[in-house]
Design a protein around this motif. Sequence first.
Motif: not given
Length: 339
Positions: A7, A9, A12, A32-34, A37, A71-72, A74, A78, A94, A121, A162
């Motif tokens: 991820g 994004g 990260a 990353d799927r993108d 990025r 984000t949550a 996935s 994972l 989350p 954190n 989002y």
Amino acid sequence: MKGALIGCGFFARNQLHAWRDIDGVEIVAICDRDAGRLNEAGDQFGTEHRYSDANAMFADGGFDFVDIATTAPSHRPLVEAAAKAGVHIICQKPFAENMADARAMVAAAEAAGKVLMVHENFRWQSAVRAAIDALRSGAIGTPFFGRVSFRSGYDVYAGQPYLAEGKRFIIEDLGIHILDIARALFGEVSAITASTKRVNPKINGEDVATMLLAHHGGVTSVVDCSYATKRDPETFPETLLEIDGTEGTLRLDAGYRLTIQAGGKSETRDVAPPVLPWAERPWHNIQESVAIIQQHFVDCLREGLVPETSGADNLNTLALVEAAYLSAAEGRSVSLEEM
Ligand code: NAD
Ligand code: 89Y
């Protein structure tokens, strides 16, 4: 110690900067799927192994832990894939979309004998930590009241679009941190009563939440969050505290000023966080806590300790989120035993 990150994004890059600063740690693979990025992060941090598919990355292996910065939705697949691959896991908040998924993720890591920590954190922010340490040292005696407050009008939707789209917003995204700070300060919770409101008409979820918590140890706390508060000075992303104890009071006020009054004395300390070389205001507070929590994860792995914000610990924070939404929906106090 070798790590991989999934991820690449908005958030990260903070995690990648923090890993780079930790002695003896190297991020050897990213996913990353993108593609845009992925390559942007890979080029910035010089990461050679780049994947569009997490399963392919786990199959190749070559790392000891994985940092899940997606984000949550996935998180469960994972975390389960990571446990199956036999690597330690740090996963963003989350933690999960519901309690059943979160429990399954904790069970998967336990069955694999791997450490699972949630990137929760906010309790690691140095100003918040100074207040936690003072309270735990008995500086104001036994606490009986607390207010943990986060109120802002900062445009978080610009960096995280989002956040405007989901049916749920502030409790799940931000309140989760503030509820976790309440747990760190006052212990576990027996019941919660919550009310929510949407002020900004351009978003789908609630941007205001006010929650009343009854803690097992006898503290009553108010946890209030808002992204609809237009005020000057803007305090994003500070969490403010007001705590009353049997021997005095503790306040964490805007501008990172910690005041402890007890035994007829009043002491105010500047507990402002440093701006790390890769950080920028006003995010430096959160960015420093990323460096601190990731160092904690590495220390725990090296020393064989359970992280303070482990997956199992975070079940209690997530339960507060779920209980708050249930309370707001049904207009009643919710016992945490119902979760
Ligand atoms: P983002 O949408 O900008 O980035 C997520 C990235 O993950 C995207 O690039 C997406 O393509 C990728 N991705 C999603 N599922 C994937 C999968 N299965 N395999 C590979 N790549 C996948 O999100 P963000 O704003 O960076 O937030 C990520 C998480 O961090 C969220 O859960 C958010 O709540 C959390 N966050 C935490 C803090 C904090 O202080 N702890 C602050 C901001 C965001
Ligand atoms: O996603 C949120 C978080 O975890 O900290 C602040 C934030 O970026 C916006 O509310």
